[in-house]
Motif scaffolding. Structure first.
Motif, PDB file in Angstrom:
ATOM      1  N   GLU A 173       2.544  26.739 -18.376  1.00 58.88           N
ATOM      2  CA  GLU A 173       3.414  27.294 -19.409  1.00 58.88           C
ATOM      3  C   GLU A 173       4.025  26.150 -20.205  1.00 58.88           C
ATOM      4  OE1 GLU A 173       7.341  30.213 -19.878  1.00 58.88           O
ATOM      5  OE2 GLU A 173       6.740  29.446 -17.910  1.00 58.88           O
ATOM      6  N   ARG A 174       4.073  26.321 -21.507  1.00 59.47           N
ATOM      7  CA  ARG A 174       4.664  25.316 -22.380  1.00 59.47           C
ATOM      8  C   ARG A 174       6.185  25.437 -22.320  1.00 59.47           C
ATOM      9  NH1 ARG A 174       2.902  22.039 -26.454  1.00 59.47           N
ATOM     10  NH2 ARG A 174       4.276  21.630 -28.216  1.00 59.47           N
ATOM     11  N   THR A 175       6.838  24.366 -21.930  1.00 58.34           N
ATOM     12  CA  THR A 175       8.286  24.336 -21.867  1.00 58.34           C
ATOM     13  C   THR A 175       8.785  23.135 -22.675  1.00 58.34           C
ATOM     14  OG1 THR A 175       8.309  22.999 -19.837  1.00 58.34           O
ATOM     15  CG2 THR A 175       8.288  25.407 -19.583  1.00 58.34           C
ATOM     16  N   PHE A 176      10.111  23.022 -22.778  1.00 65.34           N
ATOM     17  CA  PHE A 176      10.710  21.958 -23.571  1.00 65.34           C
ATOM     18  C   PHE A 176      11.854  21.322 -22.790  1.00 65.34           C
ATOM     19  CE2 PHE A 176       8.879  25.054 -26.384  1.00 65.34           C
ATOM     20  CZ  PHE A 176       8.198  24.303 -27.323  1.00 65.34           C
ATOM     21  N   LEU A 177      11.929  20.010 -22.879  1.00 62.98           N
ATOM     22  CA  LEU A 177      13.037  19.279 -22.300  1.00 62.98           C
ATOM     23  C   LEU A 177      13.931  18.806 -23.429  1.00 62.98           C
ATOM     24  CD1 LEU A 177      14.421  17.911 -19.835  1.00 62.98           C
ATOM     25  CD2 LEU A 177      13.027  15.883 -20.354  1.00 62.98           C
ATOM     26  N   VAL A 178      15.191  19.223 -23.401  1.00 62.30           N
ATOM     27  CA  VAL A 178      16.208  18.741 -24.339  1.00 62.30           C
ATOM     28  C   VAL A 178      17.199  17.941 -23.515  1.00 62.30           C
ATOM     29  CG1 VAL A 178      18.057  19.396 -25.920  1.00 62.30           C
ATOM     30  CG2 VAL A 178      15.907  20.686 -25.909  1.00 62.30           C
ATOM     31  N   ALA A 179      17.278  16.638 -23.766  1.00 62.55           N
ATOM     32  CA  ALA A 179      18.042  15.786 -22.855  1.00 62.55           C
ATOM     33  C   ALA A 179      18.586  14.560 -23.567  1.00 62.55           C
ATOM     34  CB  ALA A 179      17.158  15.356 -21.680  1.00 62.55           C
ATOM     35  N   SER A 180      19.599  13.967 -22.934  1.00 60.14           N
ATOM     36  CA  SER A 180      20.227  12.761 -23.465  1.00 60.14           C
ATOM     37  C   SER A 180      19.378  11.535 -23.179  1.00 60.14           C
ATOM     38  CB  SER A 180      21.622  12.590 -22.854  1.00 60.14           C
ATOM     39  OG  SER A 180      21.550  12.544 -21.430  1.00 60.14           O
ATOM     40  N   ASN A 181      19.191  10.703 -24.229  1.00 58.75           N
ATOM     41  CA  ASN A 181      18.486   9.424 -24.103  1.00 58.75           C
ATOM     42  C   ASN A 181      17.217   9.557 -23.256  1.00 58.75           C
ATOM     43  OD1 ASN A 181      20.642   8.504 -25.565  1.00 58.75           O
ATOM     44  ND2 ASN A 181      21.618   7.437 -23.868  1.00 58.75           N
ATOM     45  N   VAL A 182      16.460  10.597 -23.517  1.00 59.87           N
ATOM     46  CA  VAL A 182      15.321  10.954 -22.667  1.00 59.87           C
ATOM     47  C   VAL A 182      14.236   9.887 -22.724  1.00 59.87           C
ATOM     48  CG1 VAL A 182      14.234  12.315 -24.505  1.00 59.87           C
ATOM     49  CG2 VAL A 182      13.677  12.797 -22.120  1.00 59.87           C
ATOM     50  N   GLN A 183      13.638   9.610 -21.580  1.00 62.79           N
ATOM     51  CA  GLN A 183      12.499   8.713 -21.485  1.00 62.79           C
ATOM     52  C   GLN A 183      11.256   9.535 -21.193  1.00 62.79           C
ATOM     53  OE1 GLN A 183      13.591   6.172 -18.157  1.00 62.79           O
ATOM     54  NE2 GLN A 183      12.429   7.439 -16.745  1.00 62.79           N
ATOM     55  N   LYS A 184      10.082   8.959 -21.489  1.00 61.19           N
ATOM     56  CA  LYS A 184       8.841   9.725 -21.382  1.00 61.19           C
ATOM     57  C   LYS A 184       8.115   9.534 -20.057  1.00 61.19           C
ATOM     58  CE  LYS A 184       7.834  10.244 -26.289  1.00 61.19           C
ATOM     59  NZ  LYS A 184       6.813  10.052 -27.360  1.00 61.19           N
ATOM     60  N   VAL A 231      24.539   7.948 -27.967  1.00 64.83           N
ATOM     61  CA  VAL A 231      23.716   9.001 -27.375  1.00 64.83           C
ATOM     62  C   VAL A 231      22.671   9.454 -28.380  1.00 64.83           C
ATOM     63  CG1 VAL A 231      25.214  10.904 -28.108  1.00 64.83           C
ATOM     64  CG2 VAL A 231      23.735  11.181 -26.113  1.00 64.83           C
ATOM     65  N   GLN A 232      21.509   9.808 -27.863  1.00 59.60           N
ATOM     66  CA  GLN A 232      20.467  10.437 -28.670  1.00 59.60           C
ATOM     67  C   GLN A 232      19.879  11.576 -27.850  1.00 59.60           C
ATOM     68  OE1 GLN A 232      16.798   8.283 -29.511  1.00 59.60           O
ATOM     69  NE2 GLN A 232      16.721   9.191 -31.554  1.00 59.60           N
ATOM     70  N   VAL A 233      20.093  12.782 -28.315  1.00 55.45           N
ATOM     71  CA  VAL A 233      19.542  13.955 -27.643  1.00 55.45           C
ATOM     72  C   VAL A 233      18.252  14.337 -28.346  1.00 55.45           C
ATOM     73  CG1 VAL A 233      19.940  16.344 -26.944  1.00 55.45           C
ATOM     74  CG2 VAL A 233      21.851  14.726 -26.993  1.00 55.45           C
ATOM     75  N   ARG A 234      17.165  14.417 -27.579  1.00 53.67           N
ATOM     76  CA  ARG A 234      15.853  14.707 -28.139  1.00 53.67           C
ATOM     77  C   ARG A 234      15.225  15.904 -27.440  1.00 53.67           C
ATOM     78  NH1 ARG A 234      12.295   9.700 -27.305  1.00 53.67           N
ATOM     79  NH2 ARG A 234      10.843  10.932 -28.576  1.00 53.67           N
ATOM     80  N   ALA A 235      14.263  16.514 -28.118  1.00 57.15           N
ATOM     81  CA  ALA A 235      13.490  17.623 -27.549  1.00 57.15           C
ATOM     82  C   ALA A 235      12.052  17.184 -27.395  1.00 57.15           C
ATOM     83  CB  ALA A 235      13.573  18.847 -28.455  1.00 57.15           C
ATOM     84  N   LEU A 236      11.516  17.335 -26.193  1.00 60.59           N
ATOM     85  CA  LEU A 236      10.127  16.982 -25.916  1.00 60.59           C
ATOM     86  C   LEU A 236       9.418  18.175 -25.293  1.00 60.59           C
ATOM     87  CD1 LEU A 236      10.514  13.399 -24.364  1.00 60.59           C
ATOM     88  CD2 LEU A 236       9.889  13.990 -26.717  1.00 60.59           C
ATOM     89  N   ALA A 237       8.200  18.432 -25.737  1.00 62.40           N
ATOM     90  CA  ALA A 237       7.393  19.517 -25.167  1.00 62.40           C
ATOM     91  C   ALA A 237       6.699  19.011 -23.911  1.00 62.40           C
ATOM     92  CB  ALA A 237       6.371  20.005 -26.180  1.00 62.40           C
ATOM     93  N   MET A 238       6.562  19.903 -22.939  1.00 66.44           N
ATOM     94  CA  MET A 238       5.856  19.545 -21.709  1.00 66.44           C
ATOM     95  C   MET A 238       5.184  20.781 -21.142  1.00 66.44           C
ATOM     96  SD  MET A 238       9.170  18.877 -19.260  1.00 66.44           S
ATOM     97  CE  MET A 238      10.379  20.155 -18.945  1.00 66.44           C
ATOM     98  N   GLN A 239       4.270  20.561 -20.215  1.00 67.15           N
ATOM     99  CA  GLN A 239       3.534  21.646 -19.587  1.00 67.15           C
ATOM    100  C   GLN A 239       4.064  21.844 -18.172  1.00 67.15           C
ATOM    101  OE1 GLN A 239       1.501  22.887 -21.800  1.00 67.15           O
ATOM    102  NE2 GLN A 239       0.718  24.628 -20.641  1.00 67.15           N
ATOM    103  N   HIS A 240       4.436  23.084 -17.832  1.00 64.35           N
ATOM    104  CA  HIS A 240       4.977  23.370 -16.505  1.00 64.35           C
ATOM    105  C   HIS A 240       4.327  24.633 -15.972  1.00 64.35           C
ATOM    106  CE1 HIS A 240       7.855  23.493 -13.215  1.00 64.35           C
ATOM    107  NE2 HIS A 240       8.146  24.744 -13.529  1.00 64.35           N
ATOM    108  N   ARG A 241       3.486  24.477 -14.930  1.00 61.76           N
ATOM    109  CA  ARG A 241       2.829  25.629 -14.311  1.00 61.76           C
ATOM    110  C   ARG A 241       2.098  26.477 -15.349  1.00 61.76           C
ATOM    111  NH1 ARG A 241       7.648  27.624 -10.156  1.00 61.76           N
ATOM    112  NH2 ARG A 241       7.733  25.708  -8.909  1.00 61.76           N
TER     113      ARG A 241
END
Length: 214
Positions: free
Chosen positions: A33-44, A21-31
């Motif tokens: 507003e700057r939010t963050f996705l912290v997820a397992s084996n996340v893809q872009k 497993v690799q849990v990563r944090a990625l920044a994203m834009q939502h409405r």
């Protein structure tokens, strides 16, 4: 803060029950507003979590876990808060079938509990009580915003029920990680209920060695 949370989640899962497993944090834009996705084996593309295999006993079916958190800043833009989260246990990497999944959605607007558990299974009694509403469609309340379960609770369930093989030292690691989650929840509750904190200190402060002035 999001990266620190991702590292802590990665460590907890890797050192208890997870394979690769690799849990990563990625920044994203939502409405806007700057939010963050912290997820397992996340893809872009698209940005989403992916499942990772659990360490199951020999001769037992393989199981896969998925973990995902969407974080945003609170009203004061001082702390990151969980807007949505998902934790699920499935029979393979792609199937919709599995054991259960646990969801949290802050201020969920469809009438179901913000924090709830859905179990994959069947029950003749449930079918008699709620015709046309199979067990996986039911949303069991799970403590609301402040007292909802954490991933550590789910990992502990998998271990103590013999569903997965734990790593040595799992108990201490889970307890330490869970204590931090619960402390953060308590601090958040205190920030949102200052009158309750004031009343508590007024009543118990001296016995706790807190100097109380009025």
């Amino acid at each position: 803060m999001a990266t620190e949370f991702a590292v802590e989640m990665d460590t907890m899962l890797s050192q208890t029950v997870a394979r690769h497993v690799q849990v990563r944090a990625l920044a994203m834009q939502h409405r806007q507003e700057r939010t963050f996705l912290v997820a397992s084996n996340v893809q872009k593309n698209p940005m989403k979590s992916q499942r990772f295999e659990l360490d199951t006993p020999p001769g037992r079916p393989n199981l896969w876990m998925e973990v995902s958190f969407q974080l945003r800043f609170d009203e004061e833009r001082e702390y990151l808060a969980v807007q949505q989260s998902f934790v699920g246990i499935f029979k393979d990497k792609e199937s919709k079938e599995g054991l259960f999944h646990y969801d949290y959605e802050r201020r969920k607007g469809d009438g179901y509990p913000d924090a709830h558990l859905q179990v994959y299974g069947s029950s003749t009694t449930w079918e008699e009580v709620l015709p046309g509403r199979p067990l996986p469609k039911l949303h069991f309340p799970m403590g609301g915003t402040r007292f909802r379960p954490c991933v550590e609770d789910i990992v502990e369930f998998l271990i103590v029920e013999g569903i997965v093989n734990p790593r040595p030292g799992w108990k201490e690691l889970l307890n330490t990680s869970r204590d931090k989650f619960q402390a953060n929840q308590l601090k958040a509750a205190m920030r949102r209920n200052p009158q309750l904190v004031e009343d508590f200190v007024r009543r118990h402060g001296e016995s706790l060695g807190i100097k109380v002035t009025y």
